[in-house]
Design a protein around this motif. Structure first.
Motif, PDB file in Angstrom:
ATOM      1  N   VAL A 562       0.715  -1.319  -0.036  1.00 57.17           N
ATOM      2  CA  VAL A 562      -0.080   0.139   0.011  1.00 57.17           C
ATOM      3  C   VAL A 562       0.925   1.100  -0.157  1.00 57.17           C
ATOM      4  O   VAL A 562       1.447   1.522   1.059  1.00 57.17           O
ATOM      5  CB  VAL A 562      -0.850  -0.005   1.203  1.00 57.17           C
ATOM      6  CG1 VAL A 562      -1.901   1.298   1.137  1.00 57.17           C
ATOM      7  CG2 VAL A 562      -1.840  -1.283   1.288  1.00 57.17           C
ATOM      8  N   ASP A 563       1.100   1.732  -1.233  1.00 58.38           N
ATOM      9  CA  ASP A 563       1.898   2.891  -1.248  1.00 58.38           C
ATOM     10  C   ASP A 563       1.357   4.086  -2.088  1.00 58.38           C
ATOM     11  O   ASP A 563       0.124   3.978  -2.139  1.00 58.38           O
ATOM     12  CB  ASP A 563       3.439   2.511  -2.037  1.00 58.38           C
ATOM     13  CG  ASP A 563       3.226   1.669  -3.080  1.00 58.38           C
ATOM     14  OD1 ASP A 563       1.719   1.831  -3.994  1.00 58.38           O
ATOM     15  OD2 ASP A 563       3.971   1.018  -3.758  1.00 58.38           O
ATOM     16  N   MET A 564       2.332   4.876  -2.540  1.00 62.91           N
ATOM     17  CA  MET A 564       1.772   6.101  -3.466  1.00 62.91           C
ATOM     18  C   MET A 564       0.916   5.744  -4.535  1.00 62.91           C
ATOM     19  O   MET A 564      -0.068   6.388  -4.775  1.00 62.91           O
ATOM     20  CB  MET A 564       2.927   6.901  -3.747  1.00 62.91           C
ATOM     21  CG  MET A 564       2.658   8.195  -4.173  1.00 62.91           C
ATOM     22  SD  MET A 564       4.131   9.205  -4.458  1.00 62.91           S
ATOM     23  CE  MET A 564       3.356  10.854  -4.823  1.00 62.91           C
ATOM     24  N   THR A 565       1.105   4.644  -5.004  1.00 63.54           N
ATOM     25  CA  THR A 565       0.333   4.158  -6.373  1.00 63.54           C
ATOM     26  C   THR A 565      -1.034   3.567  -5.895  1.00 63.54           C
ATOM     27  O   THR A 565      -1.830   3.190  -6.895  1.00 63.54           O
ATOM     28  CB  THR A 565       1.126   3.415  -7.366  1.00 63.54           C
ATOM     29  OG1 THR A 565       1.484   2.211  -6.775  1.00 63.54           O
ATOM     30  CG2 THR A 565       2.479   4.178  -7.795  1.00 63.54           C
ATOM     31  N   SER A 566      -1.036   2.892  -4.904  1.00 60.77           N
ATOM     32  CA  SER A 566      -2.114   2.065  -4.675  1.00 60.77           C
ATOM     33  C   SER A 566      -3.076   2.679  -3.326  1.00 60.77           C
ATOM     34  O   SER A 566      -4.304   2.099  -3.010  1.00 60.77           O
ATOM     35  CB  SER A 566      -1.777   0.491  -4.262  1.00 60.77           C
ATOM     36  OG  SER A 566      -0.765   0.493  -3.106  1.00 60.77           O
ATOM     37  N   ALA A 567      -2.569   3.619  -2.656  1.00 52.53           N
ATOM     38  CA  ALA A 567      -3.254   3.879  -1.289  1.00 52.53           C
ATOM     39  C   ALA A 567      -4.664   4.712  -1.639  1.00 52.53           C
ATOM     40  O   ALA A 567      -5.698   4.308  -0.985  1.00 52.53           O
ATOM     41  CB  ALA A 567      -2.399   5.052  -0.624  1.00 52.53           C
ATOM     42  N   GLU A 568      -4.559   5.482  -2.639  1.00 51.90           N
ATOM     43  CA  GLU A 568      -6.095   5.965  -3.010  1.00 51.90           C
ATOM     44  C   GLU A 568      -6.928   4.966  -3.575  1.00 51.90           C
ATOM     45  O   GLU A 568      -8.038   4.988  -3.290  1.00 51.90           O
ATOM     46  CB  GLU A 568      -5.753   7.049  -4.224  1.00 51.90           C
ATOM     47  CG  GLU A 568      -7.160   7.779  -4.655  1.00 51.90           C
ATOM     48  CD  GLU A 568      -6.789   8.923  -5.517  1.00 51.90           C
ATOM     49  OE1 GLU A 568      -7.844   9.393  -6.089  1.00 51.90           O
ATOM     50  OE2 GLU A 568      -5.601   8.995  -6.101  1.00 51.90           O
ATOM     51  N   ARG A 569      -6.579   4.011  -4.298  1.00 54.03           N
ATOM     52  CA  ARG A 569      -7.365   2.880  -4.769  1.00 54.03           C
ATOM     53  C   ARG A 569      -8.065   2.029  -3.600  1.00 54.03           C
ATOM     54  O   ARG A 569      -9.270   1.778  -3.435  1.00 54.03           O
ATOM     55  CB  ARG A 569      -6.755   1.921  -5.646  1.00 54.03           C
ATOM     56  CG  ARG A 569      -7.655   0.999  -6.183  1.00 54.03           C
ATOM     57  CD  ARG A 569      -6.878   0.320  -7.608  1.00 54.03           C
ATOM     58  NE  ARG A 569      -5.451  -0.214  -7.334  1.00 54.03           N
ATOM     59  CZ  ARG A 569      -5.135  -1.326  -7.060  1.00 54.03           C
ATOM     60  NH1 ARG A 569      -5.986  -2.310  -6.569  1.00 54.03           N
ATOM     61  NH2 ARG A 569      -4.089  -1.537  -6.807  1.00 54.03           N
ATOM     62  N   MET A 570      -7.036   1.946  -2.304  1.00 54.67           N
ATOM     63  CA  MET A 570      -7.601   1.158  -1.218  1.00 54.67           C
ATOM     64  C   MET A 570      -8.655   1.963  -0.654  1.00 54.67           C
ATOM     65  O   MET A 570      -9.833   1.680  -0.285  1.00 54.67           O
ATOM     66  CB  MET A 570      -6.373   0.933  -0.258  1.00 54.67           C
ATOM     67  CG  MET A 570      -6.697   0.369   0.772  1.00 54.67           C
ATOM     68  SD  MET A 570      -5.361   0.220   2.088  1.00 54.67           S
ATOM     69  CE  MET A 570      -5.323   1.980   2.710  1.00 54.67           C
ATOM     70  N   GLN A 571      -8.304   3.392  -0.658  1.00 54.17           N
ATOM     71  CA  GLN A 571      -9.228   4.275   0.194  1.00 54.17           C
ATOM     72  C   GLN A 571     -10.768   4.263  -0.421  1.00 54.17           C
ATOM     73  O   GLN A 571     -11.544   4.278   0.097  1.00 54.17           O
ATOM     74  CB  GLN A 571      -8.695   5.865   0.252  1.00 54.17           C
ATOM     75  CG  GLN A 571      -9.707   6.622   0.907  1.00 54.17           C
ATOM     76  CD  GLN A 571      -9.014   8.112   0.958  1.00 54.17           C
ATOM     77  OE1 GLN A 571      -7.582   8.128   0.772  1.00 54.17           O
ATOM     78  NE2 GLN A 571      -9.662   9.178   1.226  1.00 54.17           N
ATOM     79  N   VAL A 572     -10.535   4.528  -1.699  1.00 53.71           N
ATOM     80  CA  VAL A 572     -12.022   4.465  -2.527  1.00 53.71           C
ATOM     81  C   VAL A 572     -12.670   3.279  -2.367  1.00 53.71           C
ATOM     82  O   VAL A 572     -13.848   3.120  -2.135  1.00 53.71           O
ATOM     83  CB  VAL A 572     -11.683   4.815  -3.922  1.00 53.71           C
ATOM     84  CG1 VAL A 572     -12.885   4.522  -5.016  1.00 53.71           C
ATOM     85  CG2 VAL A 572     -11.085   6.179  -4.181  1.00 53.71           C
ATOM     86  N   GLU A 573     -12.025   2.135  -2.505  1.00 52.37           N
ATOM     87  CA  GLU A 573     -12.698   0.916  -2.080  1.00 52.37           C
ATOM     88  C   GLU A 573     -13.254   0.234  -0.803  1.00 52.37           C
ATOM     89  O   GLU A 573     -14.384  -0.129  -0.858  1.00 52.37           O
ATOM     90  CB  GLU A 573     -11.961  -0.250  -2.888  1.00 52.37           C
ATOM     91  CG  GLU A 573     -12.365  -1.707  -2.550  1.00 52.37           C
ATOM     92  CD  GLU A 573     -13.656  -2.086  -3.293  1.00 52.37           C
ATOM     93  OE1 GLU A 573     -14.150  -2.970  -3.009  1.00 52.37           O
ATOM     94  OE2 GLU A 573     -13.592  -1.499  -4.217  1.00 52.37           O
ATOM     95  N   LEU A 574     -12.502   0.666  -0.004  1.00 57.35           N
ATOM     96  CA  LEU A 574     -12.900   0.619   1.458  1.00 57.35           C
ATOM     97  C   LEU A 574     -13.914   1.412   1.735  1.00 57.35           C
ATOM     98  O   LEU A 574     -15.030   1.080   2.656  1.00 57.35           O
ATOM     99  CB  LEU A 574     -11.644   0.790   2.460  1.00 57.35           C
ATOM    100  CG  LEU A 574     -10.707  -0.291   2.277  1.00 57.35           C
ATOM    101  CD1 LEU A 574      -9.332  -0.044   3.259  1.00 57.35           C
ATOM    102  CD2 LEU A 574     -11.158  -1.636   2.211  1.00 57.35           C
ATOM    103  N   LEU A 575     -13.964   2.932   1.426  1.00 60.70           N
ATOM    104  CA  LEU A 575     -15.190   3.605   1.691  1.00 60.70           C
ATOM    105  C   LEU A 575     -16.378   3.146   0.998  1.00 60.70           C
ATOM    106  O   LEU A 575     -17.421   3.252   1.327  1.00 60.70           O
ATOM    107  CB  LEU A 575     -14.727   5.081   1.334  1.00 60.70           C
ATOM    108  CG  LEU A 575     -13.727   5.871   2.319  1.00 60.70           C
ATOM    109  CD1 LEU A 575     -13.520   7.032   1.783  1.00 60.70           C
ATOM    110  CD2 LEU A 575     -14.281   5.844   3.565  1.00 60.70           C
TER     111      LEU A 575
END
Length: 640
Positions: A562-575
């Protein structure tokens, strides 16, 4: 299969039926005859373990050639010579197999003499059960049930922890020298020992290697050992010579009764030149295993045990590139069931382990094999009644400096992290140091990319100093940005500063240089058994989100980086799964292999949504996992 050839044995009954039944037995049976130990019989179970081999009529050393260095061939010969039965339980064996590089099995066996009617030894009978499945089940049960391990260790937990605390927490990782050590406690549950080892980097780049043995056992011996080790380490850290350091320890031993007559071997090695100075103070002399496979014991120097009023003369020697130096305590020589020439046996087994001729363990260094396999192979045959300590050091080529040039693109960070990990693995860095440096340099590279503003490349350089410290710089050519106070940003430098030994950031008109320093060390092995096979897991190449058991999309686990390239994708999916934080969520981060500050910021934003909506967010991460280490640093609450 023919174990008999037409002989009439009174009362034996139908010999053909007997042979047929033996051939069908569900365990290994093999028969060797005569002084050459020629194979004359092998049942079906044996042939299944040795597929495609010519067995009948060939000598034991050819039929079982892949067991050379694993002691079985010696056992067959010894049984024929002595006429005495030898048995073993759950021995680990590596066999060559046509369909795979190494076939590892575990066997419980009996090797007994085959006698003629007149009582003379005609040959040798080998019988063995393949207990691999049972052994694997036992290993898995022990690995999965920490409670069983704790119950086993309760009988000597105080002594074991004392030994761990008194011994070095780690061995240095150096540019031109690979170092490893292992320590096997005595068999008796209450027998704490006085053995110790140490590896001290000197101010001039040399390395002092120490193995010592306090007389006796128990807490008092362990206490004296810890004090002597501290005295020697302090003097060596201060630049004292070998004789000066031993003289200081000698004065201490003369005042403390429990330290009297302690034996020590101290060797000073220059990894660059191979120059070696050593002293044997009443201690066995070191063994040198040459790069060509030869072995030789160095002459003793004539030094006296500590506290006995003697002197500490030194001798000089030289190690060529690839040569390996082994220091050891006398417990490896004084095995209850050892042979008549224990030093010769030690040299042979250690030489086989160094060359990879014994147990073939991929991905291990020669020093690791010598320290691990030598103890395993000698002790399982000869037992041990005393602590055993091995300390090995081998001259190797230095790993070149790492240089990575990156465009100012976040997508390149993951590849840079992989290259850094490969470089650290080549150095021999431990997993925790790899985690620390990958994380720290990843954060600095992320900041550098932001400073470069997409226009200027950044440079990552790393080298290992003679003192065993990684010095790494991350350089950008953009303008310095004064850190801004933001509730969910700006944690990268703070995380880096907490992870490494030192961090220095030097902004300038033409860019910024961030420098980190971090010492590398590898833990020694404190052994309790020999069958703890490492469990190898392959992390997912990319971040993945999946549901936990229970068919609830708000109970999920995250795996991968979970780094600069994947953090936003994780946040969107979890929300999305938690309906913007309105639904209670359970998030298991144990499988996260890399949690960058961008990932921490995303977790804080998810936590804020849940707090605002008064919905519970439960974070799970097992102790010691990469995510848990970072979450503990930044203060995000984790469920135990």
């Amino acid at each position: 299969m023919s174990f008999v050839t037409g002989a009439n044995i009174p009362g034996a009954g139908d010999l053909d039926a007997m042979v047929s039944a033996v051939d069908q037995l569900p365990f290994i049976v093999i028969l060797f005859e005569g002084p050459e130990l020629l194979a004359v019989g092998a049942n079906a179970a044996t042939r299944a373990v040795l597929p495609g081999r010519e067995v009948i009529g060939r000598p034991c050393r050819d039929v079982l050639s892949d067991l050379a260095g694993q002691q079985f061939l010696d056992v067959f010969s010894e049984v024929y010579r002595t006429g005495e039965t030898v048995a073993g339980r759950q021995w680990r064996v590596h066999l060559d197999h046509p369909d795979q590089p190494v076939n590892e099995i575990f066997v419980t066996f009996t090797i007994m003499p085959w006698r003629s009617p007149d009582g003379s030894v005609r040959g040798v009978i080998g019988a063995a059960f393949d207990v691999t499945e049972m052994t694997r089940h036992r290993q898995e049960a022990e690995a999965e049930t920490a409670q069983l391990r704790r119950r086993y260790e309760q009988t000597r937990d105080v002594i074991t922890e004392l030994q761990r605390e008194l011994l070095p927490p780690g061995l240095p990782v150096l540019p031109r020298l690979q170092v490893a050590a292992s320590y096997l406690l005595a068999d008796a549950d209450t027998a704490a020992g006085g053995d110790w080892f140490d590896a001290v980097t000197r101010p001039d780049g040399r390395v002092a290697l120490v193995v010592g043995d306090v007389v006796g056992h128990g807490i008092t011996a362990s206490g004296a050992m810890g004090q002597l080790r501290a005295v020697l380490q302090e003097r060596l850290d201060s630049g004292a010579t070998a004789a000066e350091a031993l003289s200081a320890a000698d004065r201490f031993a003369a005042r403390v009764r429990t330290a009297h007559a302690t034996t020590v071997c101290l060797a000073e090695l220059d990894p660059a030149s191979g120059e070696l100075t050593y002293c044997t103070a009443g201690h066995p002399a070191p063994l040198v295993i040459g790069a060509d496979g030869s072995t030789r014991f160095l002459p003793v120097t004539g030094g006296a045990p500590l506290g006995t009023g003697g002197a500490f003369p030194v001798r000089q020697d030289h190690l060529d590139p690839g040569d390996l130096l082994l220091l050891y305590s006398d417990g490896i020589l004084e095995r209850p069931l050892g042979g008549s020439a224990p030093a010769t046996e030690l040299a042979r087994v250690a030489g086989d382990a160094a060359a990879g001729r014994a147990l073939r363990e991929a991905g291990t260094t020669a020093v690791e094999r010598v320290c691990g396999q030598t103890i395993e192979l000698l002790v399982r045959a000869g037992g041990h009644a005393d602590d055993i300590t091995l300390l090995a050091a081998q001259r190797v080529d230095a790993v070149p400096e790492l240089v990575i040039d990156l465009p100012a693109d976040p997508a390149t960070l993951r590849g840079a992290r992989a290259r850094l990990g490969a470089w650290l693995a080549e150095l021999g860095a431990a997993d925790n140091d790899v985690f620390v440096l990958q994380h720290a340099l990843g954060e600095l590279a992320t900041n550098a990319i932001e400073h470069a503003q997409g226009q200027h490349p950044i440079e990552v350089r790393a080298m290992l100093t003679p003192a065993g410290r990684v010095e790494a710089t991350v350089t950008d050519h953009g303008g310095w940005r004064t850190p801004e106070r933001q509730p969910i940003r700006g944690r990268g430098l703070a995380l880096t500063a907490q992870l490494v030994e030192s961090l220095r950031v030097e902004p300038g008109a033409n860019g910024t240089v961030a420098t980190v320093r971090h010492p590398l060390s590898r833990p020694a092995r404190l052994l309790t058994s020999f069958d703890d096979a490492p469990v190898v897991t392959t992390p997912p190449p990319d971040m993945a989100i999946s549901e936990l058991p229970g068919d609830n999309e708000a109970q999920v686990r995250v795996d991968g980086p979970v780094d600069m390239t994947s953090a936003e994708r994780m946040q969107v999916e979890l929300l999305r799964r938690s309906r913007g934080g309105t639904v209670p969520m359970t998030l298991d981060l144990t499988g996260v292999t890399h949690l960058a500050s961008a990932g921490v910021s995303a977790l804080y934003q998810i936590a804020e949504h849940h707090h605002d909506q008064k919905a519970t967010l439960t974070l799970i991460a097992s102790p010691g996992s990469p995510a848990r280490q970072i979450l503990d640093l930044v203060g995000l609450p984790v469920t135990p």
